[in-house]
Design a protein around this motif. Structure first.
Motif, mmCIF file in Angstrom:
data_model
loop_
_atom_site.group_PDB
_atom_site.id
_atom_site.type_symbol
_atom_site.label_atom_id
_atom_site.label_comp_id
_atom_site.label_asym_id
_atom_site.label_seq_id
_atom_site.Cartn_x
_atom_site.Cartn_y
_atom_site.Cartn_z
ATOM 1 N N TYR A 69 -4.842 0.464 -1.188
ATOM 2 C CA TYR A 69 -3.895 -0.622 -0.534
ATOM 3 C C TYR A 69 -2.470 -0.036 -1.017
ATOM 4 O O TYR A 69 -1.498 -0.206 0.367
ATOM 5 C CB TYR A 69 -3.878 -1.779 -1.112
ATOM 6 C CG TYR A 69 -5.340 -2.592 -0.905
ATOM 7 C CD1 TYR A 69 -5.774 -2.778 0.369
ATOM 8 C CD2 TYR A 69 -6.127 -2.578 -2.028
ATOM 9 C CE1 TYR A 69 -6.849 -3.401 0.682
ATOM 10 C CE2 TYR A 69 -7.432 -3.278 -1.722
ATOM 11 C CZ TYR A 69 -7.917 -3.691 -0.434
ATOM 12 O OH TYR A 69 -9.172 -4.257 -0.197
ATOM 13 N N ASP A 72 0.371 2.464 1.172
ATOM 14 C CA ASP A 72 1.253 1.818 2.069
ATOM 15 C C ASP A 72 2.849 1.836 1.693
ATOM 16 O O ASP A 72 3.799 1.749 2.287
ATOM 17 C CB ASP A 72 1.337 0.111 2.528
ATOM 18 C CG ASP A 72 -0.207 0.120 3.306
ATOM 19 O OD1 ASP A 72 -0.496 1.091 3.907
ATOM 20 O OD2 ASP A 72 -0.416 -1.300 3.518
ATOM 21 N N ASP A 120 3.517 -2.551 -1.592
ATOM 22 C CA ASP A 120 3.705 -2.382 0.146
ATOM 23 C C ASP A 120 4.785 -1.537 0.440
ATOM 24 O O ASP A 120 5.568 -0.878 -0.622
ATOM 25 C CB ASP A 120 3.399 -3.470 0.917
ATOM 26 C CG ASP A 120 4.561 -4.610 0.272
ATOM 27 O OD1 ASP A 120 5.855 -4.045 -0.337
ATOM 28 O OD2 ASP A 120 4.700 -5.767 0.454
#
Lengths: 369, 369
Positions: A69, A72, A120
């Motif tokens: 994840y 990103d 992120d």
């Protein structure tokens, strides 16, 4: 390391224990390569680094928490670079660039208590902005920063560590590691850090050790004689902690292990940088041999649940001796040594952490150093 | 290692200091893979071992002296296998076989005084015949035998070493190494063998050590807790030789280095074997991680003038736990440990050699062990 800047972003607390680290090259980029040797890697833009492929230089490398994840975060770094027109030019308009931003992740999901609290694109942007605000060759923050915030080695708190050395030839070799391994950094017989067996950690906790063997025993030509000076100035053998301290540490680690969920994946990441002018293929060789430094600091390593990955960057300001085909050897040897040193630095710089997601004692805390 | 046989052939004296070692699989072959990590390799039939390629099993692996010239030894092994109808069947006639015999070489040219005295097909045939005459699982000759006859690590005499361990799961992992490196096996600060820092060499000189950590700290699940038992039974830290012994050893090594021609190439080779049933891809992973054991025993390693190569063989008689995707990990960890142990075994088994081609003192001789 002149020309390079390192920035961190991330968060501890509120369910978080993760972040992102960015190594920012000078404008125009650095020659880059990668060697992925763990059995459970999470990466982005690593195929572009194959020496047979087009792109020669990259503007930045991203190391990130958040497992796959967290990749990103590279998107945030790309956006930052695109706004500045930095990347591979893909048309007549100088603003039309595609920044190739290789990235690799460590597994730290849930260590802060919230499985969804992960880096992120905004984290990546914050890390690259932090890097850009530094001076070239600045002292790099180590310990629980960036991708090291949630790092754990075995049951012991890991983090970010760095090391650098200047070889006799004047070439600098530096490493930044995010130490987060399924295996252990600690010799279970004694409590000594494995990397300390090779002389690492003399500059303990500063994150800027002077190096394992500091460029000596690699520099005396192809024979690599055993009789070379090596790290002659350093201690003969590291002194192990008192047995009662080690026994108490083992008890605390066993308690932590019983309380923590065993992580399914780990991964140690490193960026090895040099000002030696390397081709992409030479940089890939450097990335590969630098994994030897990981083998000396963590045991076992490169397991199926590690995604161990080393990037190599060459800023290319110093030529290798072109008449000597073996001139690269001392850079290769130093790359491995600096990775060992950086991992030891990470383990010595770490502080204990306790979160709803687990208990992660630090080596200093366990061994009162 | 049940099912496998090891044979040696070669010669010392009359200008010679070289030979060939053959690992012979049971009839029908063993699953085989390879990882080449040195910068100056000399190999044959390694592309056939790529997991994507056709051949799954090989009848024999050849390790040879004589640099790339010595690869001809594999031809003698092929002829011996063809005569027995062993190999990949290529037609309706059972005699029509092509034995795939992967081979790798070490550099030892001229160490016996004659640059042209090197293994050929006859040496390979003699080595495979020696192997075939043994019982399955026999004790392997170590030291100055086969491909180890001319082996040198740094300035110190190398050779063949072996090690094996039985994991808690009952799986056996064994290694045979030909220690012949450009880097050093000796910590120049102390005279201790690097591999001894990891507990190797406790069964000194027998070539059949019980292993670094003997399968303990890899077997306790994915977390690999630092608090696991590890090599708890072995000495806390190896005792370094007395400083005056080390100083004298360094003087002798410096004298040898001044007298000897620095070899342009070296190479450590290993075959790691297990009775765990592995796919070709799993075997390749094992070959790769086994290089970590090389990194712990030799420093620096994997240089441009090393051709370091590890083969992995699976005789496939024991299943890995199919429900646990991480079941391979303990085999990977043990593979690296057995390579460390085998290299230490090779260095401790060696005798000093003096030829018209050079002076190669042994570790035991230098350190009176």
């Amino acid at each position: 390391m002149a020309g390079l800047r390192v920035g961190h972003a991330g968060r501890a607390g509120g369910g978080w224990l993760s972040g992102t680290t960015v190594v920012l090259a000078p404008e125009g980029g650095a020659v880059a390569a990668v060697d992925v040797r763990g059995g459970g890697p999470g990466t982005r833009e690593t195929d572009a680094l194959d020496p047979r492929n087009l792109v020669q230089r990259v503007e930045a490398v991203v190391l990130t928490g958040g497992s796959a994840y967290g990749l990103d975060a590279a998107g945030g770094v790309m956006a930052w670079l695109e706004e500045r027109g930095r990347g591979v030019r893909v048309g007549p308009d100088p603003a039309h660039v595609v920044p190739v931003v290789p990235a690799a992740c460590v597994f730290d999901l849930g260590r802060g208590g919230d499985f969804g609290a992960r880096p992120d694109a905004a984290t990546g942007r914050a890390a690259v902005a932090d890097a850009a605000a530094r001076e070239s060759g600045h002292a790099v923050d180590v310990g629980a920063v960036g991708a090291g915030i949630g790092a754990v080695v075995g049951q012991v708190k890991g983090g970010v560590g760095t090391a650098s050395t200047v070889l006799g030839s004047g070439i600098t070799v530096a490493a930044l590691a995010v130490a987060n391994a399924a295996g252990s950094g600690i010799d279970p017989r004694t409590g000594v850090l494995y990397g300390q067996l090779f002389g690492a950690g003399a500059g303990a906790g500063t994150g800027a050790g002077t190096g394992v063997g500091a460029g000596a025993d690699a520099g005396d030509g192809p024979a690599g004689a055993a009789g070379s000076a090596g790290a002659a100035g350093s201690a003969a053998l590291v002194t192990p902690p008192p047995p009662e301290v080690h026994a108490a540490a083992l008890r605390r680690l066993a308690e932590a292990a019983a309380r923590n969920v065993a992580p399914p994946l780990n991964t140690t990441l490193a960026v090895v940088a040099t000002d030696a002018a390397l081709t992409k293929a030479q940089a890939q060789k450097l990335a590969g041999t630098s994994h030897d430094g990981l083998a000396r600091a963590v045991r076992p390593v490169h397991l199926l649940n590690d995604g161990d990955t080393v990037f190599a960057l060459s800023t290319g300001t110093r030529s290798l001796a072109e008449t000597d085909p073996l001139a690269l050897n001392e850079v290769l040897a130093a790359g491995a040594d600096m990775v060992t040193e950086a991992i030891v630095g990470a383990l010595l710089a770490a502080d204990s952490v306790e979160t709803p997601g687990g208990t992660f004692p630090s080596y200093r805390d366990l061994y009162q150093q």
